[in-house]
Every structure is written in C-alpha cells, then in structure tokens.
Scaffold this active site. Sequence first.
Site, PDB file in Angstrom:
ATOM      1  CG  ASN A   9      -1.757   1.222   1.372  1.00 34.34           C
ATOM      2  OD1 ASN A   9      -1.881   1.990   0.417  1.00 34.34           O
ATOM      3  ND2 ASN A   9      -2.351   1.426   2.539  1.00 34.34           N
ATOM      4  CD1 TRP A  10       3.673   1.048  -2.691  1.00 36.72           C
ATOM      5  CD2 TRP A  10       3.626   2.033  -4.709  1.00 36.72           C
ATOM      6  NE1 TRP A  10       4.417   0.277  -3.548  1.00 36.72           N
ATOM      7  CE2 TRP A  10       4.409   0.855  -4.796  1.00 36.72           C
ATOM      8  CE3 TRP A  10       3.460   2.813  -5.858  1.00 36.72           C
ATOM      9  CZ2 TRP A  10       5.014   0.452  -5.989  1.00 36.72           C
ATOM     10  CZ3 TRP A  10       4.063   2.402  -7.048  1.00 36.72           C
ATOM     11  CH2 TRP A  10       4.833   1.239  -7.102  1.00 36.72           C
ATOM     12  CE  LYS A  11       0.108   3.567   4.809  1.00 37.46           C
ATOM     13  NZ  LYS A  11      -0.205   3.741   6.205  1.00 37.46           N
ATOM     14  CG  HIS A  93      -6.014   1.637   5.042  1.00 40.12           C
ATOM     15  ND1 HIS A  93      -5.631   2.645   5.897  1.00 40.12           N
ATOM     16  CD2 HIS A  93      -4.941   0.813   4.896  1.00 40.12           C
ATOM     17  CE1 HIS A  93      -4.361   2.435   6.238  1.00 40.12           C
ATOM     18  NE2 HIS A  93      -3.919   1.343   5.645  1.00 40.12           N
ATOM     19  CD  GLU A  95      -3.364   5.474   6.561  1.00 42.03           C
ATOM     20  OE1 GLU A  95      -3.312   5.529   5.319  1.00 42.03           O
ATOM     21  OE2 GLU A  95      -2.441   5.015   7.265  1.00 42.03           O
ATOM     22  CD  GLU A 165      -3.661  -2.708   7.439  1.00 39.00           C
ATOM     23  OE1 GLU A 165      -2.491  -2.856   7.080  1.00 39.00           O
ATOM     24  OE2 GLU A 165      -4.355  -1.734   7.102  1.00 39.00           O
ATOM     25  N   GLY A 171       1.951   2.483  10.740  1.00 39.16           N
ATOM     26  CA  GLY A 171       2.837   3.634  10.568  1.00 39.16           C
ATOM     27  C   GLY A 171       3.490   4.109  11.847  1.00 39.16           C
ATOM     28  CB  SER A 210       4.924  -1.292  12.249  1.00 36.81           C
ATOM     29  OG  SER A 210       4.406   0.014  12.430  1.00 36.81           O
ATOM     30  N   GLY A 231       2.720  -0.953   4.401  1.00 38.99           N
ATOM     31  CA  GLY A 231       2.687   0.463   4.042  1.00 38.99           C
ATOM     32  C   GLY A 231       4.103   0.993   3.836  1.00 38.99           C
ATOM     33  N   GLY A 232       4.634   1.646   4.862  1.00 44.18           N
ATOM     34  CA  GLY A 232       5.935   2.334   4.769  1.00 44.18           C
ATOM     35  C   GLY A 232       7.032   1.514   4.112  1.00 44.18           C
TER      36      GLY A 232
HETATM   37  C1  PEP Z   1      -0.931   0.159   5.949  1.00 37.05           C
HETATM   38  O1  PEP Z   1      -0.900   1.222   5.364  1.00 37.05           O
HETATM   39  O2  PEP Z   1      -1.874  -0.600   5.765  1.00 37.05           O
HETATM   40  C2  PEP Z   1       0.156  -0.183   6.857  1.00 37.05           C
HETATM   41  C3  PEP Z   1       0.103  -1.342   7.465  1.00 37.05           C
HETATM   42  O3  PEP Z   1       1.164   0.734   7.018  1.00 37.05           O
HETATM   43  P1  PEP Z   1       2.574   0.498   7.757  1.00 37.05           P
HETATM   44  O4  PEP Z   1       3.144  -0.795   7.192  1.00 37.05           O
HETATM   45  O5  PEP Z   1       3.397   1.675   7.398  1.00 37.05           O
HETATM   46  O6  PEP Z   1       2.310   0.381   9.218  1.00 37.05           O
END
Ligand code: PEP
Length: 247
Positions: A9-11, A93, A95, A165, A171, A210, A231-232
């Site tokens: 997930n590049w957000k 998600h 967010e 999640e 994040g 994370s 994500g990150g």
């Molecule tokens: C996500 O955006 O779904 C996510 C899990 O982000 P991160 O890996 O940065 O915690």
Amino acid sequence: MNRKHIVANWKMNTTISEARELAQNLASHEFPNAQIVLCPPAVNLAIVAECIEGSKIQLGAQNCYYESKGAFTGEISPEMLVAVGCTYVILGHSERRHIFNETNEMIQKKVIAAVSAGLIPIICIGETLDERKAGKTLSVVETQLRDATRLLFDKGIFNIIIAYEPVWAIGTGLSATPEQAEEIHTFIRNTSTKDFGVITQQIPLLYGGSVNESNAQSLLQKPNIDGFLVGGASLKPESFLAICGAV
Ligand code: PEP
C-alpha cells in the site's frame, strides 16, 4: 489456492516517475512463493499496470466508490479500476475509516460494488489503541468483519482477502507481536467458520501494521498469518523484497 499474499500500500506517495521506477524494479524480480499486489495512488495505476505487464505481480487500488458512474466528483468506480488493470482493491483501510469517516455501512456497500465489478476486495479491519485498552478488540473486529462480509458470504462469495490491521500499529513502528496478531487471526478464522463453514478458511488473512524485514519472518511462523499488507516498508525496494523473501 495459494493463501500467501504480500500487498504493497503506497498510500499517497510516489509521483509518476517514482511509481515507474519502483514498479520496474519490483517487476524485474521473481516471487515464487507469494502473490504480490501493488497498490499505488490512483493516478499512477496506469503506469504501474504498464510496468508489471508480463510479470506475475498484480495491481490493486487503495479505495473505490460504490456507484458505477455519475455525478460523484472526485470518486473512482470499481469498473474504472477493472478497466485500468486492477484485480484487487483495498477497502476499509483505517485511514479511510478514521480520517475520512467511512462507516461499516459504506464499506459494506463498497465491498459489494467491488465484487460485482469483478474485483477482489482486501477488507481491512482492526481496533484503535483506546478500543484495545478498553478490552473491546474482539467486539470491534467482529462487527467490522461481519458487516463487511455477511452479504457476500450469504451469496456464497468467498473470493476476498481480509487484512487485520490494528490501528495502533499502522505507521507507528510498533508492530503487533506474532502472538497478538495470531490471536486475532484465529478469532477471525473461527468467527467466519462458525457463521459460514470451513469454506471461509480458504480466505487469506493478512496482517498489517509496521511490518518490516526484521519482523516478517516471525509473524509468518504463525499458522493463520497468510501474508502482509505493507505500508511504509513497501516504498523501499530492499525492505519490500526482504519481506517478500520471508514468505
Ligand atoms: C498500511 O498502510 O496498511 C500499513 C500497514 O502501514 P505500515 O506498514 O506503514 O504500518
């Protein structure tokens, strides 16, 4: 069915040239043990589709609306995502739920619309830190799960992915431990099995929050963790490739 999936997930990151570079890099690798899915921002779906053509990587979007077309300024329909080459779409998600106030009801409508258009929804569920501290984790997860899946399962549709999640882990650098994640994954598995039978056990259950190259291996040791929503770390090719290599 291979339950192992690693979803990037590049957000709201990557310009068109950054997306091209990242996708080209990943497409030059082989991923024999898992289905890799890249979810770039909507404006970069077409360029990423071009870059991964001929590879086994698949394309996903980060969101969609529940109508097919019309006066919904700024929204994107599931049909548009299919036309640009998407197989998957992330829905619910945290967010979207917490910054953009998406409700369980809206997410249910989006899930139905996505499946009707031929997409595989990656449905995200998970509790906030306050909910965990208040001992509400299981009830929050249960409600989000049942609201998002009930209508599909009633119709015998099981071609979906669920991503647990925990919001406090997204994040923050503070991943759930393998034991914490497995506890909730087992709960999700048991809840769906109790409601709709063993057929639901084919549904991949991903963990997100994370995930990085240091914790991927230990999380994957758990029997009900079938991969990750990343994500990150998905924006750094070395980290993402190391996570994929852990499968
Ligand atoms: C996500 O955006 O779904 C996510 C899990 O982000 P991160 O890996 O940065 O915690």
